[in-house]
Design a protein around this motif. Sequence first.
Motif, PDB file in Angstrom:
ATOM      1  N   VAL A   1       0.860  -1.186   0.000  1.00  0.00           N
ATOM      2  CA  VAL A   1       0.000   0.000   0.000  1.00  0.00           C
ATOM      3  C   VAL A   1       0.896   1.236   0.000  1.00  0.00           C
ATOM      4  CG1 VAL A   1      -1.849   1.233   1.181  1.00  0.00           C
ATOM      5  CG2 VAL A   1      -1.738  -1.270   1.320  1.00  0.00           C
ATOM      6  N   LEU A   2       0.742   2.070  -1.030  1.00  0.00           N
ATOM      7  CA  LEU A   2       1.498   3.313  -1.148  1.00  0.00           C
ATOM      8  C   LEU A   2       0.552   4.472  -0.880  1.00  0.00           C
ATOM      9  CD1 LEU A   2       3.434   2.510  -4.471  1.00  0.00           C
ATOM     10  CD2 LEU A   2       3.921   1.742  -2.149  1.00  0.00           C
ATOM     11  N   THR A   3       0.751   5.196   0.216  1.00  0.00           N
ATOM     12  CA  THR A   3      -0.219   6.200   0.650  1.00  0.00           C
ATOM     13  C   THR A   3       0.427   7.236   1.544  1.00  0.00           C
ATOM     14  OG1 THR A   3      -2.338   6.507   1.814  1.00  0.00           O
ATOM     15  CG2 THR A   3      -0.876   4.804   2.646  1.00  0.00           C
ATOM     16  N   ASP A   4      -0.247   8.377   1.706  1.00  0.00           N
ATOM     17  CA  ASP A   4       0.150   9.333   2.737  1.00  0.00           C
ATOM     18  C   ASP A   4      -0.642   9.117   4.019  1.00  0.00           C
ATOM     19  OD1 ASP A   4      -2.331  10.286   2.023  1.00  0.00           O
ATOM     20  OD2 ASP A   4      -1.638  12.188   1.223  1.00  0.00           O
ATOM     21  N   GLY A   5      -1.598   8.187   3.988  1.00  0.00           N
ATOM     22  CA  GLY A   5      -2.386   7.867   5.180  1.00  0.00           C
ATOM     23  C   GLY A   5      -3.261   8.993   5.663  1.00  0.00           C
ATOM     24  N   GLU A   6      -3.536   9.981   4.802  1.00  0.00           N
ATOM     25  CA  GLU A   6      -4.295  11.151   5.234  1.00  0.00           C
ATOM     26  C   GLU A   6      -5.783  10.810   5.322  1.00  0.00           C
ATOM     27  OE1 GLU A   6      -3.113  13.875   6.256  1.00  0.00           O
ATOM     28  OE2 GLU A   6      -1.027  13.823   5.640  1.00  0.00           O
ATOM     29  N   VAL A   7      -6.132  10.032   6.334  1.00  0.00           N
ATOM     30  CA  VAL A   7      -7.521   9.630   6.533  1.00  0.00           C
ATOM     31  C   VAL A   7      -7.739   9.394   8.017  1.00  0.00           C
ATOM     32  CG1 VAL A   7      -6.939   7.202   6.127  1.00  0.00           C
ATOM     33  CG2 VAL A   7      -9.305   7.949   5.878  1.00  0.00           C
ATOM     34  N   PHE A   8      -8.910   9.727   8.513  1.00  0.00           N
ATOM     35  CA  PHE A   8      -9.267   9.424   9.890  1.00  0.00           C
ATOM     36  C   PHE A   8      -9.847   8.018   9.941  1.00  0.00           C
ATOM     37  CE2 PHE A   8      -9.467  14.120  10.236  1.00  0.00           C
ATOM     38  CZ  PHE A   8      -8.547  14.258  11.263  1.00  0.00           C
ATOM     39  N   ASP A   9      -9.309   7.214  10.838  1.00  0.00           N
ATOM     40  CA  ASP A   9      -9.750   5.829  10.986  1.00  0.00           C
ATOM     41  C   ASP A   9     -11.028   5.815  11.830  1.00  0.00           C
ATOM     42  OD1 ASP A   9      -9.927   3.128  11.086  1.00  0.00           O
ATOM     43  OD2 ASP A   9      -8.151   2.798  12.318  1.00  0.00           O
ATOM     44  N   ASN A  10     -12.141   5.384  11.229  1.00  0.00           N
ATOM     45  CA  ASN A  10     -13.386   5.299  11.974  1.00  0.00           C
ATOM     46  C   ASN A  10     -14.145   4.059  11.526  1.00  0.00           C
ATOM     47  OD1 ASN A  10     -14.859   6.020   9.527  1.00  0.00           O
ATOM     48  ND2 ASN A  10     -14.125   8.114   9.902  1.00  0.00           N
TER      49      ASN A  10
END
Length: 817
Positions: A323-332
């Motif tokens: 997985v290539l990502t900046d992870g800019e997400v809120f985990d919900n």
Amino acid sequence: MFPVPAGGAICAFNLETSDGRIVKGLAKDKETAREEYKQALQAGQLAGLVNYVTDDIFTISIGSISAHASVEAHVEYVMILANDDNADEIRFQLSSGVGQRYGTPPDELVSAFRPTERTRIKITCDIQTSGRLKEIVSPSHANDISETRYATSGGRSSRRRTTIKYRSRSFLDRDFVLIIGANGLDSPRCFAELQEDSQGRLSLALQLTLVPKLFLPPIPSQEYLFVIDRSSSMSGSRIVTAKETMILLLRMLPHSGTRFNIYIFNNDVESFSPQGLVYDERSLKDANDYVDRIETRGGTEMGKALKHVLQARNQNIPTAVFVLTDGEVFDNDLNDPIGVVRDAVGRASKNAALRVFTLGIGSEVSTAICEGISLAGNGVHLYAIEAESILGKCARLLRAGRTPIMNEVVIDWGLSSEHLGSQAGVAFSNQTLSPRTIATLPPPTIQQAPTQVHSLHAGTQMVAFAIIQLKKASVPSKVVVRGTFDNGGDFELPIPIGTVYLDGANRGLPLIHTLAAWRLIQEHEGKRANLPTSIMPASEDDIRRAVIVNLGEKYQLVSQYTSFVAVDSGQDDRRPRRQTTPRVRPNENPLPLQGSFGFLQTAFSLVSGLFNNGGTVALEDVDAVPGSWPLFTPTSEDERDVVDDGTESQGSADSHESFSTMSSLNSCDCSDDSFPPSPRLRPQLSPEEEERQHQQSPRIEPLTLDPAPQRTRPALPPLGPIVVQLVRLQSFDGSYSLGDLRNIVGIGKAVDEVNNLAVDDKIWATALSVAFIQKQMMGRKELATDLLMKALEFLKSRSDIDLTELLHTAKDAIDNL
């Protein structure tokens, strides 16, 4: 709000008033802490609160500051630094802030302030290693850091101790990254730490670090799935890095037994192919063209994307997902990528194992998402900012993903039942007599984190902790790691236990206990740890919360359910100095102190990030990080007491006012006077051992010298730009074409040498590429091995050549240019 790496444990919080008083914070149940903070503000008392938001975001609240007064907040955290591209490197990354993440932000962030342009940051990194320092580089701020080497008693610059400083002109506009390379950083090591609590109970904490170095052939047949985040937050240099990474990863795939596919996602998911394709020259070319056309737009529905990908995988063969990502997400609950991965890995069969790896790209990356996914996926996580070469990270990810894992790993912590203690029933509670108080049976005598070591990856650091309840003070001489290989066969690795002497740990909690407790909390938050049995009926969530609260309050840690609260009582909470923490020696087959701990322990010992609005902060010796050295005031900013680091020898002891952390344990020997007055904490020794302990170490008088000259670290060139170009030219089977090499600087003229050899063009082109990469990658043996694996496999498959002679000829041709 402020970011902390997901692996960091916030372990201290203080307020310092403008009149010099210290208001000490205590970790308590989150609701209790919030109520105390609220009541203090209503009463007009100065108060502060440190609150968990996500695994990598926290907020500080301060209220009721008197008129004309000022308050400084001091927050401390400790963490283990993971290895970087190479096994003998470690990486520290300080986030520049919290990016604009996709999804609904938690309530705590809605009104939180961010640093302003006036905010400045000062970073001081005091570094000490037992092996020689090889390089220290900041790929993010190469021209902005300065280095001051410690001077030895002989007037030379130390090869093991140095200080790196960074002072910002404005607030960080990108993450601060520092990479340290030193001899021995990849050596196995284990440390022990004894503790006696206020009720007289003894416990032993152990920290085991291991970087497997075994060379294993690729898994015979495996599917490789690549998941690329193309949301709007990945625009600009981030998507460029992701695409470059993707191209290199495709070139490095094993040429046989490989199926692959590429998925890109934002709010929706699409794929390069409806199903996995066989890896060959045609599919490789088509995949390169597909990657080149990727553009960014939309949101980051990562949970939905991973669910789609993991359901579409081939369920009959092993699968590695990258997985290539900046992870800019809120985990919900609606967008839960970590939960999706955890469930899929749990359902995978042993013969078709699933592993998930992450590469966090850019500054302000969400370490909580990247680390959480890889942890749930039994994989590896790496980070790359835009200024870094991506080549080494691609090689590490593929090495971990294509090789068999070592599984069914068991750690024998070396203590027999006669040394293990027992406890009476324990009530995990929030320290109130509310209905939330939960009584349980005692936890296991040995609490290990991670609870289960599912796998070990070649070249990737594994850190495990244990907290063990004892009947009497006892430290084993070694721990033993056992397991099996995916392709058959068992392994067993004994690792000697080093002593722990935390000189200056005169406040707070012991370092290894603190780190171990934080890892236990993470195991419970991830629902991986076994829960104690509740005496009265209670839900699993309530029991889990009670366990986490107990750990957070006992070891003073912020978590989902615990917060730091500081309330000004009008008194100075500064505590008097205590005696230094005792050093613990193994009492079963004790190891000789000189030479037995040649493996490295690096203390990236103090990173002071002082956030202020242009002013300076004088750090008082109030609540140092567990395991840190005493803070002292030198005669000038750079003048310090120093001792001879021995340049070649590791037998010199540190002075009281020099570093004394885990990194300096190898060389320091102390008399028996360093043991605590409590006889319970002193391990039992034989008469011969007692006599040896009373022998005085040679005394080395510290000398005060002029500080070593300060110098600025030059920017290192990108890692092998021509090597990257060569990797991009490699065919799916590992071979090269002579026509492609003619324009490569450093190779081109050697191409025509083929006219004097009895080999075909493809073989000579591949031999030249191998010789060139070997020359360029001198000093980076692991990376060179990864990059050359396919090319050497191609050459070895040709029975009509003498490989040794051919490579020697190619080397001469390259050297003679």
